[in-house]
Every structure is written in structure tokens, then in C-alpha cells.
Motif scaffolding. Structure first.
Motif, short mmCIF file in Angstrom:
data_model
loop_
_atom_site.label_atom_id
_atom_site.label_comp_id
_atom_site.label_asym_id
_atom_site.label_seq_id
_atom_site.Cartn_x
_atom_site.Cartn_y
_atom_site.Cartn_z
N ARG A 105 45.55 93.22 45.10
CA ARG A 105 45.78 94.61 44.70
C ARG A 105 47.15 94.70 44.03
O ARG A 105 48.08 94.00 44.44
N ARG A 106 47.24 95.56 43.06
CA ARG A 106 48.51 95.76 42.37
C ARG A 106 48.76 97.26 42.21
O ARG A 106 47.85 98.02 41.92
N ASN A 107 50.00 97.64 42.39
CA ASN A 107 50.37 99.04 42.26
C ASN A 107 50.30 99.49 40.81
O ASN A 107 50.40 98.68 39.89
N TRP A 108 50.10 100.80 40.61
CA TRP A 108 50.15 101.37 39.26
C TRP A 108 51.43 100.92 38.57
O TRP A 108 51.41 100.47 37.44
N LEU A 109 52.57 101.04 39.27
CA LEU A 109 53.84 100.52 38.75
C LEU A 109 54.15 99.26 39.56
O LEU A 109 54.79 99.31 40.60
N THR A 110 53.66 98.14 39.07
CA THR A 110 53.85 96.86 39.76
C THR A 110 55.29 96.39 39.55
O THR A 110 55.75 96.28 38.41
#
Length: 796
Positions: free
Chosen positions: A546-551
Motif C-alpha cells: 500500500r502507498r499513501n496518496w502523498l508517498t
């Protein structure tokens, strides 16, 4: 760009993407990294590719059920009190000027337009999170017409024939996650934006449209959309019969989650009026953007009574937001369209008898260009001189010349359309507002669109500054990509890729090496100042489920060839981002995804110690903090009892001691003792709240300077303290009250750069405030900093 923008918002139908297998939740407080981490499947384009979901999720991670305008009004009030206190005690801090760096040539979301009926070439616009702006040259350039210190969210503007300007605060396009900020009512200006007074509807949350009775301009109607999060309040259509001094509801919504988004007056018969209602509500883990309350209404007695229009229109509950428009040249001709309750375009309708009956036109969802988020638009506009010339707002600008029997796309403008207005003084001149800013056509909107050259209301997520030259910056913007600017306002900003622009970086030693990231960690590496060729990095080269919207993507300050990238696993590169190795297990709970679509269980921030390359601190969206002092061989989780449990927005390490670190948190205290800023002086083992005294608002960024200051950026301003907190002061004047999303400090020049979400990028020179408190190790954290801030009074 438009194809990418359409793809990134296909969120409501992307549930299947959420079924990825997550790593088991961590249970121990100290765990070892896997010897050979495996590369797991990653989201190809992101599960819920809507930026607002990211914005809302963090601000509601405190358990809130709403992001009310009252919370922000309270925070701005506390910010103003702190400014006054700073002026009394530390005037050099309060008076230090912020200067606008840029950009002037990019723009941002424009949601409404008012054409001055008396002054040639003068227009006013509503910038979504940037206030009201005025142009005196037909939209070529704009200047602010709204106080910098007020809330910057604007939903509607309108002007009477004698030049009285009205502004409705709060944006009625809530987006996927609804961080379109709320407002506190209707404001009026008798001097074309030079001064304002609030005149009512304080509990309306968002004003979507005004309509002024052409036969009696003291009669002004307002479409109040209501609080997106909390049922009730001031919703529906309101009327003022005394020029805005007093308001009363004339059309009540059918239920307490429905508000008005359109109100239209028949210019040939002002007693006849129309309104559109939208049933919508945002909850922490769910959004309902359609329902039984969505409907169209007509009044034949000036708004005294209303009847719902149903003949030929749907009456079921699968109705989202309605768009509604009247043809001024033939007021019997009406156009309307509606989306489904979950977002895609549903149908287009036309009436040739003033709304008595309606006929569905043969417009497909593809022609309508609504993608899966018709609620983002909800607007139609008709050429005042031609009843068959219709414009439909969508991802693309859609145009019909045959009375909505067919539509074609109009090129030459940015994606995501919101507002159009014709200039009655100049035949063929029409203005357009969209997510990319302001445009003008002299060809009746058919072609020849020219973009504004000076519109300073860009929504920034991040900014970076070249270590070799602080006049060179890169930044990531909402809907306007990654951009590179040089010499501030004096030089243009150039696009350097990305869809939405998120994390951006400039190599500390070589400014030609630039990194840019789009949503969910789709990043690139360029050795040509952001130009091509670009090497893709991130989603296909790193390990994460999983990766954040603002990685987060960051350099190691001890070695510019070492970089870190984090999804739910920390990845490390020793060759400047070309190749990557995982150095952690899953540092989140990795639990089920939020039903609203936000993929919880991601790393939101990481920082390496400037004095020890083996020490890292990491924060997550589910409120966890981790640290390692052996380069990831072992990771240690901070005791959750020491933390507020809210989204960790930023971690930073003291420039002189790897055992001293800072963490900032989103959300609100809301009467609790929940911390916004925490400090550790023992390498992460124990943490102390040092944010008491700050306004109760999300804190988004933190920077410790080398000489003992601590700088934080919040949703309501920038503040300064010492390394160990204890007392806070407002830093600088003239910084608009748009959310400060990111801070970047250039130590050699003492230049602090703030990226705001709606008012562009600003710079300030940080004063020197030498004091004994910078000696290490620190004593009694959280107690007393008078020696530090007092020394600022003597600094230049």
C-alpha cells in the motif's frame, strides 16, 4: 493530462482494487526486518484516486464526524490571539514579512465568476481555497479582493447592476473526500472587494449560487448547500428582500441532508424561478452523494411557493447532483442533467415549456464527460444569445450547438470545468473557470481560449528548495502537476510532469537531478531539471503493498546518494534512486481499507538523522511512530499510550543530535488534551507534548533549525518556538490563512519556504535567536523558552 486526470478519479467503481492482501499486523514493540523482503502487488493507479480523500482522512483521524467551519473559525481566532500576543512580546517575529514567491502563471480551481456590469473588462472570481480575486484587464491578471486573514474557501460570487458584490463562503463541490473547506455565510462589499461585511447565513456551510432579481435588485436569492458532515443547519433557497441585510428560507429541503446547489431566475418573468436540490452527506467512513432529496423545483410567485418538477424527470432515489440552466434568449428553454447516486453521469434533459414537461436527450455518459464523479461539476451554461448553444461542465468542456441533441469536446483548456460567464459588454467574449484557473474566449467559447497570466491561488501539497540556490524551487500541486520555478514571481514556473503533483525533490548537490511524484507513489527521477528522459521509480521498483496518496520520498542528509521511499514498508536506495531495497517489515496495522476508499495502513512520513545515517524515524496514517538506530535491522514502535493516535503528518530529527526528534499530528483537540507536536530526547523511547499554546488546528510540517528554533506549519499559519517548546509565537505577517501544507528551510540563507493550499508559495527570512537552550542534551522539555524568543527581539 486530461486522460490522466480522468483515470485518477475513477474511485467510486474501484472497490475491486481494495482486495489486496495485507501483511499481518505488527504486535511486538520491537521487531526485526525480513532478511529477503518480497515484492508484493501494488495498486496500479491507486484505489481511491481522489486527493480530497487524503486531505479529509487525516483531518478526521481524531474521530471527528465533521470538518465544520466552526472548528476553523475557532482556530483562526486562536491564531489571531497568538499574533496579538506575539506583537506585544516579540514584535520582530510578528512583523517579519512573508513575500510571495510564486507561481503567478499556474492558477488553481475557480468555481464562480461575476462580471462587473459597470466597469469594462472587470471580473471577480471565487477561488476554491484562495478567496475572492479581481481582474481589471478581462482576466489577464488578478489581484486579491478578500482579506488574507479570513477563511479562504469561496463557493459563489455575484454582483448587482450598481456594483454591490456578494460572496458566498464554503465550496459546494465536496470532491471525493470533502476537504473543500466550509464557510461561515454570505458577505457583501459595497466597494468592489475593498472591504466586506458578513450579512447572514452563518450556518449555511457552503453557498453554491446567487440569483439577483433583475426587476428589484434588493431581492437576492442564495442556494445554501448546507454542512456536508452534519445534517440540518441552514439549507435550501434563502431570500433577502433588503439587499442582503436579512435572510429567510423560501424553499426548505425535503430532508436534513439535502441542500440547494442552483437557483435561477427567469429574466423575462422574475416571478418564475427554478432551483436544484442535492442530497449528500460525508461521514468518516462513507459518503452519500445522492438520494431521495435530489430534485428540481419551480416557483411561479417569486419564491413564495414551490412545486417539484417531475413530468419526464426521474423520481427514484438514484439521483445525485443536478445541473440546471435557463436560456436567457428563450426562458421557456431549460436544460438539466443528473448523475447517479454513486457518481457516474445518468441522463440529460430538456424542457421547451418552462419546466412543465421534460424530454430526455440522447446524450451518453461518454459524451457528457462526467467520468464517475458528476458531483464534482453540477453546472450547465447557455449562450445568452442562442438558446441552442449549451456548455456542459465535466472533465472536458462539452459544447452543443443543436440544443443538447449532441455534444463535442472543446479543446485548449485545463480539465475539470466549474463556471462560465458571458461579458454583456463585449459580443462573443466568455469567461471560464476550472481546476487549472481562469480562461477567456473571444469566439463565444467555441475556440481561442486564452489563460490568465497572473493568478496566484495555486493549491500546493509540497515544495522543495535547491540547496545550491534558494531561488530555485519545485512543488507539487493539486490538479496542476509538478512544477519548477526560478526567481519567484519574476520567472515563470514550468510543468515537469506528474498528474496531481505530490512529493518533489531537488538533489542537494546537483539541481539538475529532480524527483517528482504523482498520486500513490508513482515517482520519477530526472537528470534534466525535471525534463525528459525520466526514469520511473516507486510503484514498480520498490516493495510495498500500500502507498499513501502523498508517498514520502526523502534524501538522507548524511549522504545525497542515499534516499528513502515508503509505502507500508521502508525502502532504501544507495545509488540516488536508481535501485531500491526494503529495510523494514510492514510498519502499519495493515487493516481493512476504509469503506470510503482510502487505503489505510501506509507510512506518511520518514526522516533520517543528519548526524547518524543509521537512525530513522517513521510515522503512519494510523497514528504509529517507529524508530531504528541500526538502519532497519530492528524497528521499535513507540508506545501508543504516549501518542494521540492521529495521522502523523511529519517527523524531523534535530540537526545536532539523533536522539532528539519531533513529530506532528493532524486532527483537532476539540476540548481534549490531544497533542499536535511531540518531542523525544531519548531516541524515540519517550515523547512529550510541546504543542500546547498552538491554535487547535492540524499541524502539517515541522523543522528544527541548527541554532535552536522549531518551526511548524499548520492549517492556520506558521509558528516558532525553541527546540524544546514551551512557548509559541506567530512567525511573520501577510501570510494568507490558507492551509500551510509543507515547510522547507534553507539553512545557509535562513530562508523559510511555505507551500499553501490555495495561495501559492511564500518565503520569509528566519531571524537569528541565539540562546543557551540550544546546548545539548536538553533539560526539562516543554518548560520555558523565554530566553530563546526574547533574543529574537534583538536580532535582525
Amino acid at each position: 493530462m486530461k486522460l490522466m486526470l480522468a483515470r485518477r478519479r475513477r474511485g467510486l467503481t474501484a472497490t475491486a482494487l481494495l482486495a489486496l492482501v495485507a501483511t499481518a499486523a505488527l504486535t511486538a514493540s520491537s521487531i526485526a526486518a525480513p532478511a529477503v523482503p518480497s515484492l508484493a502487488t501494488s495498486f496500479p493507479t491507486g484505489p481511491m484516486e481522489v486527493p480530497d480523500e487524503w486531505m479529509t482522512a487525516q483531518r478526521m483521524s481524531d474521530g471527528s464526524t465533521d470538518l465544520s467551519a466552526a472548528k476553523y473559525a475557532n482556530a483562526r481566532g486562536e491564531a489571531n490571539q497568538l499574533v496579538a500576543k506575539t506583537r506585544n512580546s516579540y514584535r520582530p517575529l510578528a512583523d517579519r514579512p512573508w513575500s510571495f514567491f510564486g507561481p503567478a502563471n499556474i492558477g488553481g480551481r475557480v468555481v464562480d465568476i461575476a462580471v462587473d456590469p459597470q466597469v469594462n473588462d472587470q471580473v471577480f472570481i471565487a477561488a476554491a481555497s484562495g478567496g475572492v480575486w479581481k481582474s481589471s484587464d478581462a482576466g489577464a491578471t488578478f489581484t486579491p479582493a478578500w482579506p488574507d486573514g479570513w477563511g479562504q474557501a469561496i463557493g459563489a460570487v455575484a454582483m448587482t447592476s450598481d456594483g454591490v458584490l456578494f460572496a458566498g463562503t464554503g465550496e459546494a463541490q465536496p470532491g471525493g473526500g470533502s476537504i473543500t473547506f466550509g464557510g461561515d455565510g454570505v458577505y457583501r462589499s459595497a466597494d468592489r472587494g475593498a472591504s466586506w461585511e458578513r450579512v447572514g447565513l452563518a450556518d449555511s456551510h457552503a453557498i453554491a449560487r446567487f440569483a439577483i432579481d433583475p426587476s428589484n435588485e434588493s431581492r437576492i436569492f442564495a442556494a445554501a448547500a448546507g454542512n456536508l458532515f452534519v445534517p440540518g443547519g441552514e439549507r435550501g433557497v434563502y431570500l433577502s428582500e433588503d439587499g442582503g441585510d436579512n435572510w429567510r428560507q423560501v424553499l426548505a429541503p425535503p430532508n436534513d441532508t439535502t441542500g440547494a446547489t442552483e437557483v435561477v431566475i427567469d429574466p423575462s418573468n422574475p416571478a418564475r424561478m427554478y432551483a436544484a436540490m442535492w442530497d449528500h452527506r460525508r461521514e468518516p467512513h462513507q459518503r452519500t452523494y445522492g438520494g431521495a432529496g435530489s430534485s428540481l423545483w419551480r416557483s411561479d410567485d417569486g419564491g413564495a411557493t414551490w412545486q417539484r418538477m417531475t413530468t419526464g424527470l426521474p423520481t427514484d432515489a438514484d439521483q445525485g447532483r443536478w445541473g440546471l440552466a435557463l436560456a436567457p434568449s428563450n426562458p421557456q428553454r431549460l436544460y438539466a442533467y443528473v448523475g447517479t447516486a454513486i457518481g457516474p453521469f445518468r441522463a440529460f434533459y430538456r424542457s421547451d415549456n418552462g419546466g412543465d414537461t421534460w424530454t430526455q436527450t440522447p446524450v451518453s455518459s461518454g459524451q457528457a464527460s462526467q467520468s464517475t464523479f458528476s458531483w464534482w461539476f453540477g453546472k450547465l451554461f447557455v449562450d445568452p444569445g442562442n438558446e441552442n448553444h449549451v456548455f456542459l461542465m465535466g472533465v472536458n468542456l462539452m459544447r452543443s450547438t443543436n440544443g443538447a441533441q449532441s455534444f463535442s469536446s472543446v479543446g485548449g483548456v485545463h480539465a475539470d470545468q466549474h463556471a462560465m460567464r458571458w461579458d454583456p459588454k463585449i459580443p462573443g467574449r466568455v469567461y471560464l473557470g476550472n481546476d487549472g484557473g481562469f480562461y477567456r474566449s473571444q469566439n463565444n467559447g467555441a475556440s481561442g481560449w486564452v489563460k490568465s497570466t497572473d493568478e496566484r491561488y495555486t493549491q500546493f501539497y509540497t515544495v522543495d528548495v535547491a540547496q545550491t540556490d534558494p531561488s530555485l524551487k519545485v512543488g507539487g500541486t493539486q490538479d496542476n502537476g509538478c512544477n519548477r520555478g526560478y526567481n519567484g514571481v519574476g520567472g515563470p514556473w514550468n510543468a515537469i510532469g506528474c498528474g496531481d503533483g505530490l512529493q518533489t525533490l531537488i538533489h542537494p548537490e546537483n539541481p539538475n537531478i529532480v524527483f517528482g511524484c504523482s498520486q500513490y507513489g508513482a515517482c520519477y527521477r530526472s537528470e534534466n531539471a525535471g525534463g525528459t528522459p525520466r526514469q520511473n521509480i516507486g510503484t514498480g521498483q520498490t516493495t510495498s503493498q500500500r502507498r499513501n496518496w502523498l508517498t514520502p520520498l526523502q534524501f538522507d542528509p548524511t549522504d545525497p546518494n542515499v534516499m528513502y521511499y515508503a509505502g507500508n514498508i521502508v525502502n532504501r536506495s544507495t545509488d540516488n534512486g536508481r535501485t531500491w531495497t526494503a529495510i523494514s517489515p510492514d510498519l502499519t496495522d495493515g487493516g481493512p481499507n476504509d469503506p470510503s476508499g482510502y487505503p489505510w495502513g501506509t507510512i506518511t512520513t520518514l526522516a533520517a538523522a543528519p548526524t547518524d545515517g543509521n537512525t530513522l524515524y517513521v510515522g503512519t496514517d494510523d497514528g504509529k511512530l517507529w524508530w531504528t538506530n541500526d538502519l532497519g535491522a530492528n524497528w521499535h514502535q513507540v508506545d501508543p499510550a504516549q501518542l494521540p493516535g492521529t495521522w502523523v503528518t511529519r517527523v524531523a530529527v534535530n540537526p545536532k543530535d539523533a536522539n532528539i526528534a519531533y513529530a506532528t499530528f493532524s486532527g483537532f483537540r476539540s476540548g481534549s488534551s490531544r497533542a499536535h507536536v511531540k518531542l523525544t530526547v531519548d531516541g524515540g523511547r519517550t515523547w512529550t507534548d510541546i504543542g500546547q499554546g498552538l491554535p487547535d488546528a492540524p499541524v502539517n510540517s515541522v523543522i528544527p533549525t541548527a541554532d535552536g528554533l522549531l518551526l511548524v506549519g499548520t492549517d492556520v499559519g506558521v509558528y516558532v518556538s525553541a527546540w524544546h517548546g514551551g512557548e509559541w509565537a506567530a512567525l511573520g505577517e501577510n501570510l494568507p490563512k490558507a492551509a500551510v501544507m509543507y515547510l522547507r528551510y534553507h539553512e545557509p540563507s535562513r530562508q523559510l519556504t511555505a507551500a499553501t493550499f490555495g495561495r501559492g508559495i511564500y518565503d520569509l527570512t528566519v531571524p537569528r535567536c541565539p540562546a543557551s537552550s540550544t546546548k545539548l542534551p536538553l533539560k526539562n522539555p516543554g518548560v520555558g523558552v523565554v530566553g530563546v524568543l526574547s533574543s529574537c527581539n534583538a536580532s535582525k
